[in-house]
Design an enzyme around this catalytic site. Structure first.
Site, PDB file in Angstrom:
ATOM      1  N   LYS A 128      -0.435  -7.271  -1.268  1.00 30.98           N
ATOM      2  CA  LYS A 128       0.818  -6.940  -0.568  1.00 30.98           C
ATOM      3  C   LYS A 128       1.222  -8.088   0.355  1.00 30.98           C
ATOM      4  O   LYS A 128       2.398  -8.437   0.455  1.00 30.98           O
ATOM      5  CB  LYS A 128       0.655  -5.624   0.219  1.00 30.98           C
ATOM      6  CG  LYS A 128       0.584  -4.401  -0.704  1.00 30.98           C
ATOM      7  CD  LYS A 128       0.125  -3.126  -0.014  1.00 30.98           C
ATOM      8  CE  LYS A 128      -0.115  -2.035  -1.076  1.00 30.98           C
ATOM      9  NZ  LYS A 128      -0.578  -0.771  -0.546  1.00 30.98           N
ATOM     10  N   GLN A 143      -3.242   1.842   4.621  1.00 34.56           N
ATOM     11  CA  GLN A 143      -3.863   1.912   3.305  1.00 34.56           C
ATOM     12  C   GLN A 143      -4.813   3.104   3.224  1.00 34.56           C
ATOM     13  O   GLN A 143      -5.603   3.346   4.147  1.00 34.56           O
ATOM     14  CB  GLN A 143      -4.605   0.585   3.023  1.00 34.56           C
ATOM     15  CG  GLN A 143      -5.125   0.435   1.610  1.00 34.56           C
ATOM     16  CD  GLN A 143      -4.027   0.248   0.571  1.00 34.56           C
ATOM     17  OE1 GLN A 143      -2.898  -0.120   0.881  1.00 34.56           O
ATOM     18  NE2 GLN A 143      -4.349   0.515  -0.675  1.00 34.56           N
ATOM     19  N   ASP A 145       5.891   3.493   2.484  1.00 34.66           N
ATOM     20  CA  ASP A 145       5.071   4.113   1.435  1.00 34.66           C
ATOM     21  C   ASP A 145       5.708   5.403   0.936  1.00 34.66           C
ATOM     22  O   ASP A 145       5.349   5.898  -0.133  1.00 34.66           O
ATOM     23  CB  ASP A 145       3.682   4.463   1.998  1.00 34.66           C
ATOM     24  CG  ASP A 145       2.590   3.535   1.500  1.00 34.66           C
ATOM     25  OD1 ASP A 145       2.769   2.942   0.421  1.00 34.66           O
ATOM     26  OD2 ASP A 145       1.571   3.410   2.191  1.00 34.66           O
TER      27      ASP A 145
HETATM   28  N1  GUN Z   1      -3.940   3.296  -1.809  1.00 35.44           N
HETATM   29  C1  GUN Z   1      -3.681   3.195  -3.130  1.00 35.44           C
HETATM   30  N2  GUN Z   1      -2.362   3.024  -3.331  1.00 35.44           N
HETATM   31  C2  GUN Z   1      -1.778   3.031  -2.114  1.00 35.44           C
HETATM   32  C3  GUN Z   1      -0.431   2.894  -1.673  1.00 35.44           C
HETATM   33  O1  GUN Z   1       0.508   2.756  -2.446  1.00 35.44           O
HETATM   34  N3  GUN Z   1      -0.253   2.957  -0.319  1.00 35.44           N
HETATM   35  C4  GUN Z   1      -1.258   3.135   0.566  1.00 35.44           C
HETATM   36  N4  GUN Z   1      -0.976   3.202   1.853  1.00 35.44           N
HETATM   37  N5  GUN Z   1      -2.523   3.266   0.181  1.00 35.44           N
HETATM   38  C5  GUN Z   1      -2.777   3.211  -1.152  1.00 35.44           C
END
Ligand code: GUN
Length: 293
Positions: free
Chosen positions: A52, A96, A119
């Site tokens: 990211k 996350q 998200d």
């Molecule tokens: N863990 C796995 N995929 C994601 C996501 O898209 N966002 C977040 N915050 N955690 C994740």
């Protein structure tokens, strides 16, 4: 069969976003800024969050990575979220998941300002999505919808079967595909682990979206001739021949199924890169929303 190439499409989206960022800068504006909180050192989460940050750099966004130890208290994490909620320089942020067991994930999600919830996990964002109101749609469903839109996949009046009912993928996909929109307007069936005749239902799908997290779950006998297949699965399996030590396996037996399909996403290179691009789209949107406030 035509490949729904998420890698190429996501690169195109990133070029478009980078152009937007240049326009913002040319107008004297501040570039979009995404923050991510990473608790602990789970290998997969590290990879996702690092990717990211790299994506932000590629399109010209600013990014901030906040690393916290596994033992961090829920109160301390909530305090960090409160700071990000108030920080005018942060347009959007993510926490996350998975989080360590001693932290209540629901409480964390509820603490994120919906205007910064890129998200799209908060109850406010999910509720707005269900009602068709402007909001952040979570990255994987958003990425899939964008992929279907850009390939002009015809979904109207089609039977869409969604396999899996997770909060992040299956449930929102079922809502988005049934909405009065393009893509959308499909007749949707959601199947899950307690569905007795799953294979039979999958065989009736014009569009089959598989998000069950079981490698190679969908075989050739479960796919109708001419179906559109979207494979959301990304299970890591050990592979000592790879430098990383693992490879990714989808929920669909790609080689066995592909010749039956009108469109199919590969793994890797399908939904995964689109998910990453969708988070960038959400962050760009968060910034334009913050300007309106
Ligand atoms: N863990 C796995 N995929 C994601 C996501 O898209 N966002 C977040 N915050 N955690 C994740």
């Amino acid at each position: 069969m035509q490949l729904l190439d998420g890698k190429a499409t996501s690169e195109k989206i990133k070029v478009e976003i980078a152009e937007q960022v240049k326009l913002i800068q040319a107008a004297g504006g501040r570039v979009p800024h995404l923050a991510a909180i990473l608790v602990g050192n789970d290998g997969a989460s590290e990879t996702y969050v690092n990717n990211k940050v790299l994506d932000c750099r590629q399109v010209g966004f600013e990014s901030t990575l906040i690393r916290l130890p596994t033992e961090v208290s829920e109160e301390e994490l909530l305090k960090r979220i409160d700071h990000l909620n108030r920080d005018k320089n942060i347009d959007g942020f993510i926490v996350q998941v998975p989080l360590p067991k001693h932290i209540d994930e629901a409480r964390i999600t509820l603490a994120i300002d919906p205007l910064k919830d890129v998200d799209g996990f908060s109850p406010a964002s999910v509720g707005r999505m269900c009602l068709g109101m402007p909001t952040f749609v979570s990255a994987t469903p958003h990425g899939i919808m964008e992929l279907l839109r850009r390939y002009e996949v015809d979904t109207e009046g089609k039977h869409c079967v969604v396999v899996g009912r997770s909060n992040i993928v299956g449930t929102p996909m079922s809502i988005l595909m049934s909405r009065n929109s393009k893509p959308g307007n499909a007749t949707v069936t959601l199947v899950h682990s307690r569905t007795p005749n799953m294979a039979e239902i999958c065989r009736t799908a014009d569009i089959l979206i598989v998000a069950i997290g079981k490698p190679n779950f969908v075989n050739e006998s479960m796919v109708k001739e001419g179906a559109v297949v979207v494979d959301v699965g990304i299970t890591r399996v050990t592979d000592t021949t790879r430098p990383s030590g693992f490879r990714l396996i989808g929920d669909v037996e790609f080689e066995a199924v592909k010749d039956k399909c009108s469109f199919i996403t590969p793994v890797p290179g399908g939904v995964g890169p689109m998910t990453r691009a969708a988070l960038l789209l959400n962050t760009l949107k968060a910034q334009s929303m913050s300007k309106e406030l």
